[in-house]
Design a protein around this motif. Sequence first.
Motif, PDB file in Angstrom:
ATOM      1  N   ARG A  43      18.019 -27.993 102.070  1.00  0.00           N
ATOM      2  CA  ARG A  43      18.875 -28.786 101.184  1.00  0.00           C
ATOM      3  C   ARG A  43      18.391 -28.559  99.761  1.00  0.00           C
ATOM      4  NH1 ARG A  43      18.297 -34.098 101.671  1.00  0.00           N
ATOM      5  NH2 ARG A  43      16.316 -33.975 102.743  1.00  0.00           N
ATOM      6  N   PRO A  44      19.180 -27.867  98.930  1.00  0.00           N
ATOM      7  CA  PRO A  44      18.708 -27.517  97.584  1.00  0.00           C
ATOM      8  C   PRO A  44      18.556 -28.751  96.702  1.00  0.00           C
ATOM      9  CG  PRO A  44      21.011 -26.961  97.817  1.00  0.00           C
ATOM     10  CD  PRO A  44      20.538 -27.389  99.174  1.00  0.00           C
ATOM     11  N   GLN A  45      17.700 -28.640  95.709  1.00  0.00           N
ATOM     12  CA  GLN A  45      17.463 -29.749  94.781  1.00  0.00           C
ATOM     13  C   GLN A  45      18.584 -29.871  93.759  1.00  0.00           C
ATOM     14  OE1 GLN A  45      15.048 -31.935  95.120  1.00  0.00           O
ATOM     15  NE2 GLN A  45      14.348 -30.842  96.936  1.00  0.00           N
ATOM     16  N   PHE A  46      19.239 -28.764  93.432  1.00  0.00           N
ATOM     17  CA  PHE A  46      20.273 -28.761  92.412  1.00  0.00           C
ATOM     18  C   PHE A  46      21.597 -28.380  93.040  1.00  0.00           C
ATOM     19  CE2 PHE A  46      16.240 -27.731  90.388  1.00  0.00           C
ATOM     20  CZ  PHE A  46      16.148 -28.785  89.498  1.00  0.00           C
ATOM     21  N   GLY A  47      22.683 -28.978  92.575  1.00  0.00           N
ATOM     22  CA  GLY A  47      24.010 -28.683  93.094  1.00  0.00           C
ATOM     23  C   GLY A  47      24.401 -29.559  94.259  1.00  0.00           C
ATOM     24  N   ARG A  48      23.657 -30.581  94.521  1.00  0.00           N
ATOM     25  CA  ARG A  48      23.999 -31.479  95.622  1.00  0.00           C
ATOM     26  C   ARG A  48      24.835 -32.641  95.119  1.00  0.00           C
ATOM     27  NH1 ARG A  48      18.449 -34.309  97.570  1.00  0.00           N
ATOM     28  NH2 ARG A  48      17.989 -32.202  98.235  1.00  0.00           N
ATOM     29  N   GLY A  52      22.892 -32.893  99.807  1.00  0.00           N
ATOM     30  CA  GLY A  52      22.707 -31.450  99.743  1.00  0.00           C
ATOM     31  C   GLY A  52      22.954 -30.728 101.048  1.00  0.00           C
ATOM     32  N   ALA A  55      25.808 -28.165 100.450  1.00  0.00           N
ATOM     33  CA  ALA A  55      25.297 -27.100  99.578  1.00  0.00           C
ATOM     34  C   ALA A  55      24.305 -26.219 100.334  1.00  0.00           C
ATOM     35  CB  ALA A  55      24.636 -27.708  98.347  1.00  0.00           C
ATOM     36  N   GLN A  59      24.866 -22.219 100.891  1.00  0.00           N
ATOM     37  CA  GLN A  59      23.897 -21.211 100.443  1.00  0.00           C
ATOM     38  C   GLN A  59      23.401 -20.368 101.599  1.00  0.00           C
ATOM     39  OE1 GLN A  59      20.701 -23.064  98.321  1.00  0.00           O
ATOM     40  NE2 GLN A  59      21.940 -23.439  96.489  1.00  0.00           N
ATOM     41  N   GLU A  96      14.089 -30.280 102.693  1.00  0.00           N
ATOM     42  CA  GLU A  96      14.479 -30.132 101.292  1.00  0.00           C
ATOM     43  C   GLU A  96      13.960 -28.808 100.756  1.00  0.00           C
ATOM     44  OE1 GLU A  96      14.354 -32.994  98.282  1.00  0.00           O
ATOM     45  OE2 GLU A  96      14.365 -34.677  99.670  1.00  0.00           O
ATOM     46  N   TYR A  99      11.012 -27.548  94.729  1.00  0.00           N
ATOM     47  CA  TYR A  99      11.311 -27.858  93.340  1.00  0.00           C
ATOM     48  C   TYR A  99      10.933 -26.657  92.486  1.00  0.00           C
ATOM     49  CZ  TYR A  99      11.982 -32.823  94.249  1.00  0.00           C
ATOM     50  OH  TYR A  99      12.452 -34.020  94.697  1.00  0.00           O
TER      51      TYR A  99
END
Length: 126
Positions: A43-48, A52, A55, A59, A96, A99
Amino acid sequence: MNCAACGNAVNADARFCSACGQAVASSYVPPMPPFQAMPPLVRPQFGRVIAGVCAGFAQHFGWDVVLVRLLLVIAVLLGCGSPILAYFIAWVAIPEGPYFVPQPPAQPFSTGQGATQDGSQTASTS
């Protein structure tokens, strides 16, 4: 290698038999493309948006994240709540992503001749 039609010897890189003109089956096998590893399912940190999960699936499989979210909404509307349960299970089961801390921009090289730290010029006494 021999021609299947006339039995004469044929050069290994030839496409046609020189004696009868018949096409010769190629023994060349094209190489396999290099293995392309898929990115890990995280689960990406950005774009959620919520957790996530959509996303992460987008990906991992190389899909458009809007399409994945739209399919989830349609599945929720048609699935009587079971996709919601699957989303929460994926939220717990999928780890996750790491970072990424951005690096500070590099400071420009200063010669120390009349410039202060805030960029203003000092009067030179020569």
